[in-house]
Design a protein around this motif. Structure first.
Motif, PDB file in Angstrom:
ATOM      1  N   VAL A 150       0.865  -1.190   0.000  1.00  0.00           N
ATOM      2  CA  VAL A 150       0.000   0.000   0.000  1.00  0.00           C
ATOM      3  C   VAL A 150       0.902   1.241   0.000  1.00  0.00           C
ATOM      4  N   ARG A 151       0.303   2.408  -0.239  1.00  0.00           N
ATOM      5  CA  ARG A 151       1.150   3.608  -0.267  1.00  0.00           C
ATOM      6  C   ARG A 151       0.518   4.721   0.554  1.00  0.00           C
ATOM      7  N   GLY A 152       1.381   5.626   1.011  1.00  0.00           N
ATOM      8  CA  GLY A 152       0.916   6.762   1.799  1.00  0.00           C
ATOM      9  C   GLY A 152       1.320   8.065   1.131  1.00  0.00           C
ATOM     10  N   ILE A 153       0.405   9.042   1.161  1.00  0.00           N
ATOM     11  CA  ILE A 153       0.670  10.351   0.553  1.00  0.00           C
ATOM     12  C   ILE A 153       0.302  11.421   1.571  1.00  0.00           C
ATOM     13  N   PHE A 154       1.194  12.384   1.765  1.00  0.00           N
ATOM     14  CA  PHE A 154       0.858  13.584   2.548  1.00  0.00           C
ATOM     15  C   PHE A 154       0.806  14.756   1.579  1.00  0.00           C
ATOM     16  N   PHE A 155      -0.150  15.643   1.750  1.00  0.00           N
ATOM     17  CA  PHE A 155      -0.174  16.815   0.871  1.00  0.00           C
ATOM     18  C   PHE A 155      -0.690  18.033   1.631  1.00  0.00           C
ATOM     19  N   ILE A 156      -0.438  19.187   1.055  1.00  0.00           N
ATOM     20  CA  ILE A 156      -0.985  20.446   1.587  1.00  0.00           C
ATOM     21  C   ILE A 156      -1.919  21.029   0.538  1.00  0.00           C
ATOM     22  N   VAL A 157      -3.091  21.380   0.970  1.00  0.00           N
ATOM     23  CA  VAL A 157      -4.126  21.853   0.049  1.00  0.00           C
ATOM     24  C   VAL A 157      -3.673  23.108  -0.693  1.00  0.00           C
ATOM     25  N   LYS A 158      -4.134  23.220  -1.949  1.00  0.00           N
ATOM     26  CA  LYS A 158      -3.815  24.409  -2.757  1.00  0.00           C
ATOM     27  C   LYS A 158      -5.115  25.115  -3.147  1.00  0.00           C
ATOM     28  N   SER A 159      -5.028  26.433  -3.270  1.00  0.00           N
ATOM     29  CA  SER A 159      -6.182  27.196  -3.769  1.00  0.00           C
ATOM     30  C   SER A 159      -6.487  26.751  -5.191  1.00  0.00           C
ATOM     31  N   ASN A 160      -7.789  26.761  -5.549  1.00  0.00           N
ATOM     32  CA  ASN A 160      -8.144  26.349  -6.899  1.00  0.00           C
ATOM     33  C   ASN A 160      -9.545  26.863  -7.222  1.00  0.00           C
ATOM     34  N   ARG A 161      -9.588  27.910  -8.064  1.00  0.00           N
ATOM     35  CA  ARG A 161     -10.878  28.536  -8.393  1.00  0.00           C
ATOM     36  C   ARG A 161     -11.840  27.554  -9.062  1.00  0.00           C
ATOM     37  N   LEU A 162     -11.341  26.762 -10.020  1.00  0.00           N
ATOM     38  CA  LEU A 162     -12.239  25.857 -10.746  1.00  0.00           C
ATOM     39  C   LEU A 162     -12.855  24.818  -9.813  1.00  0.00           C
ATOM     40  N   GLN A 163     -12.038  24.298  -8.915  1.00  0.00           N
ATOM     41  CA  GLN A 163     -12.582  23.319  -7.965  1.00  0.00           C
ATOM     42  C   GLN A 163     -13.612  23.972  -7.043  1.00  0.00           C
ATOM     43  N   LEU A 164     -13.362  25.218  -6.626  1.00  0.00           N
ATOM     44  CA  LEU A 164     -14.360  25.906  -5.792  1.00  0.00           C
ATOM     45  C   LEU A 164     -15.667  26.099  -6.553  1.00  0.00           C
ATOM     46  N   MET A 165     -15.551  26.330  -7.868  1.00  0.00           N
ATOM     47  CA  MET A 165     -16.776  26.488  -8.673  1.00  0.00           C
ATOM     48  C   MET A 165     -17.528  25.161  -8.760  1.00  0.00           C
ATOM     49  N   GLU A 166     -16.784  24.052  -8.905  1.00  0.00           N
ATOM     50  CA  GLU A 166     -17.450  22.734  -8.935  1.00  0.00           C
ATOM     51  C   GLU A 166     -18.113  22.440  -7.593  1.00  0.00           C
ATOM     52  N   ILE A 167     -17.418  22.793  -6.506  1.00  0.00           N
ATOM     53  CA  ILE A 167     -17.969  22.564  -5.162  1.00  0.00           C
ATOM     54  C   ILE A 167     -19.229  23.414  -4.968  1.00  0.00           C
ATOM     55  N   ALA A 168     -19.206  24.654  -5.459  1.00  0.00           N
ATOM     56  CA  ALA A 168     -20.393  25.521  -5.332  1.00  0.00           C
ATOM     57  C   ALA A 168     -21.583  24.908  -6.076  1.00  0.00           C
ATOM     58  N   LEU A 169     -21.310  24.305  -7.237  1.00  0.00           N
ATOM     59  CA  LEU A 169     -22.396  23.647  -7.981  1.00  0.00           C
ATOM     60  C   LEU A 169     -23.003  22.495  -7.173  1.00  0.00           C
ATOM     61  N   LEU A 170     -22.128  21.698  -6.562  1.00  0.00           N
ATOM     62  CA  LEU A 170     -22.614  20.569  -5.753  1.00  0.00           C
ATOM     63  C   LEU A 170     -23.451  21.066  -4.573  1.00  0.00           C
ATOM     64  N   ILE A 171     -23.030  22.187  -3.991  1.00  0.00           N
ATOM     65  CA  ILE A 171     -23.791  22.778  -2.885  1.00  0.00           C
ATOM     66  C   ILE A 171     -25.168  23.218  -3.395  1.00  0.00           C
ATOM     67  N   ASP A 172     -25.147  23.989  -4.480  1.00  0.00           N
ATOM     68  CA  ASP A 172     -26.409  24.576  -4.961  1.00  0.00           C
ATOM     69  C   ASP A 172     -27.359  23.508  -5.491  1.00  0.00           C
ATOM     70  N   ARG A 173     -26.826  22.345  -5.860  1.00  0.00           N
ATOM     71  CA  ARG A 173     -27.699  21.237  -6.290  1.00  0.00           C
ATOM     72  C   ARG A 173     -28.087  20.322  -5.126  1.00  0.00           C
ATOM     73  N   GLY A 174     -27.620  20.674  -3.921  1.00  0.00           N
ATOM     74  CA  GLY A 174     -28.060  19.939  -2.734  1.00  0.00           C
ATOM     75  C   GLY A 174     -27.267  18.682  -2.416  1.00  0.00           C
ATOM     76  N   HIS A 175     -26.094  18.499  -3.048  1.00  0.00           N
ATOM     77  CA  HIS A 175     -25.299  17.299  -2.764  1.00  0.00           C
ATOM     78  C   HIS A 175     -24.415  17.452  -1.523  1.00  0.00           C
ATOM     79  N   ILE A 176     -24.062  18.672  -1.183  1.00  0.00           N
ATOM     80  CA  ILE A 176     -23.209  18.924  -0.015  1.00  0.00           C
ATOM     81  C   ILE A 176     -23.842  20.038   0.802  1.00  0.00           C
ATOM     82  N   ARG A 177     -23.792  19.876   2.123  1.00  0.00           N
ATOM     83  CA  ARG A 177     -24.224  20.992   2.973  1.00  0.00           C
ATOM     84  C   ARG A 177     -23.111  21.315   3.969  1.00  0.00           C
TER      85      ARG A 177
END
Ligand SMILES: NC(=O)c1ccc[n+]([C@@H]2O[C@H](COP(=O)([O-])OP(=O)(O)OC[C@H]3O[C@@H](n4cnc5c(N)ncnc54)[C@H](OP(=O)(O)O)[C@@H]3O)[C@@H](O)[C@H]2O)c1
Length: 318
Positions: free
Chosen positions: A257-284
């Protein structure tokens, strides 16, 4: 041209490296803008467990001290000004964002942010709710998809599932079509089930490694002993993605198996996808508490209290 709204603002600052005891609520200069920046009037700011211990909270990208420092790296606010080279935003836009860990943060009335990191706020959320998301949801997204490669039908174990990152990761993984197993304490079992987890394990009364196996992906926001015991639940070829601490200790090669550590990066496109999921009721969002900016010390104390759910948010302005 840069037009500052006013010269001074209310902010939370630390004048020395440390913990909650260093936090002061005071006047600070409204930040100036570099090329590509936007000035955002902050309505609400999320805060994150352990952020006062992160190295970049006290230094710039070259490693130079930037004390006094303003914490907080997720915001919902309104664009008040833009510099030359700022793209994709205009004055008056309602935005949400994860801001640079190496610059002054969002626990203030104003913050200078690289405009490319700003995304339109989810339409269905108020400012406090939106401020719970940028760091937590981007971390969950990048952990599950960029680093974990989660596919529909796979089995994922999410530790700390009532927390800031975990509560969103459970929902995103469920939306993706994964089988979601989650660890949390007794008080949050019902919450985590309501977020979509198929199986919830009370980490205080049950050892997860005794009851689950053949997991494709573990999202570890806890580290330590929890991480050590997680390797054995992975199937061969499985992955553990960690966001805890500053690095990861690799597992014995024999496990496959493998292990990965990472530090989150800002990403406008991903925030836009997340906003869509919120507005469609998939995430609260899960709002644990809303604390006025002036009481930020109390808010930073609360993030270490057991039993907290979701994110703690500083209300900066109505
Ligand atoms: N690397 C990165 O890019 C990155 C990004 C975001 C966050 N982080 C870090 O990741 C960590 C988690 O962030 P967060 O915002 O989700 O924190 P959080 O809101 O404090 O969530 C952590 C959750 O884990 C629970 N917990 C504690 N011990 C546990 C255990 N042994 N097993 C299962 N659950 C347990 C806590 O609940 P109780 O204590 O009440 O049981 C809490 O609900 C923090 O250290 C943060 O600094 C790193």
């Amino acid at each position: 041209m840069e037009t500052l709204i006013k010269k001074y603002m209310k902010a939370i600052r630390l004048h020395a490296k440390g913990g909650v005891e260093q936090i002061v609520y005071e006047e600070a200069p409204v930040p100036g803008l570099s090329e590509g920046d936007a000035l955002v009037r902050v309505l609400a700011s999320g805060i994150t467990t352990n952020e006062l211990n992160w190295g970049p909270t006290y230094v710039d990208e070259k490693g130079n001290s930037r004390l006094p420092t303003i914490p907080g790296h997720e915001l919902c606010g309104i664009v008040e000004n833009v510099s030359p080279g700022a793209t994709g935003v205009a004055v008056g836009d309602h935005v949400y964002a994860l801001t640079s860990f190496f610059r002054n943060g969002t626990a203030a009335e104003y913050v200078a942010v690289e405009a490319r990191n700003l995304a339109p706020k989810p339409l269905t959320l108020n400012a406090v709710q939106a401020a719970t998301l940028p760091l937590a949801a981007l971390t969950a997204w990048q952990a599950l998809f960029e680093h974990g490669g989660l596919l529909p039908g796979q089995k994922v174990l999410i530790h700390g599932a009532a927390g800031g990152v975990g509560s969103i990761a459970v929902q995103i993984a469920r939306w993706r079509g994964a089988t979601v197993i989650a660890t949390t304490d007794a008080e949050s079992v019902d919450l985590v089930k309501s977020l979509g987890a198929h199986q919830v394990i009370n980490y205080k009364s049950e050892r997860f490694e005794k009851v689950i196996s053949d997991v494709d992906l573990v999202l570890d926001s806890i580290g330590g002993d929890t991480q050590d015991r997680s390797w054995q639940v992975l199937k061969r070829g499985g992955t553990l993605v960690s966001i805890a601490g500053e690095s990861i200790k690799q597992p014995p090669a024999t496990l496959g198996v493998r292990g990965i550590f990472f530090i989150v990066k800002s990403n406008r496109l991903q925030l836009m996808e997340i906003a869509l999921l919120i507005d469609r009721g998939h995430i609260r969002p899960v709002v644990g508490a809303v604390i006025p900016l002036a009481d930020a010390r109390k808010a930073f104390e609360m993030i270490f209290q057991s039993g907290k759910k979701g994110k703690i948010v500083l209300q900066v302005s109505e």
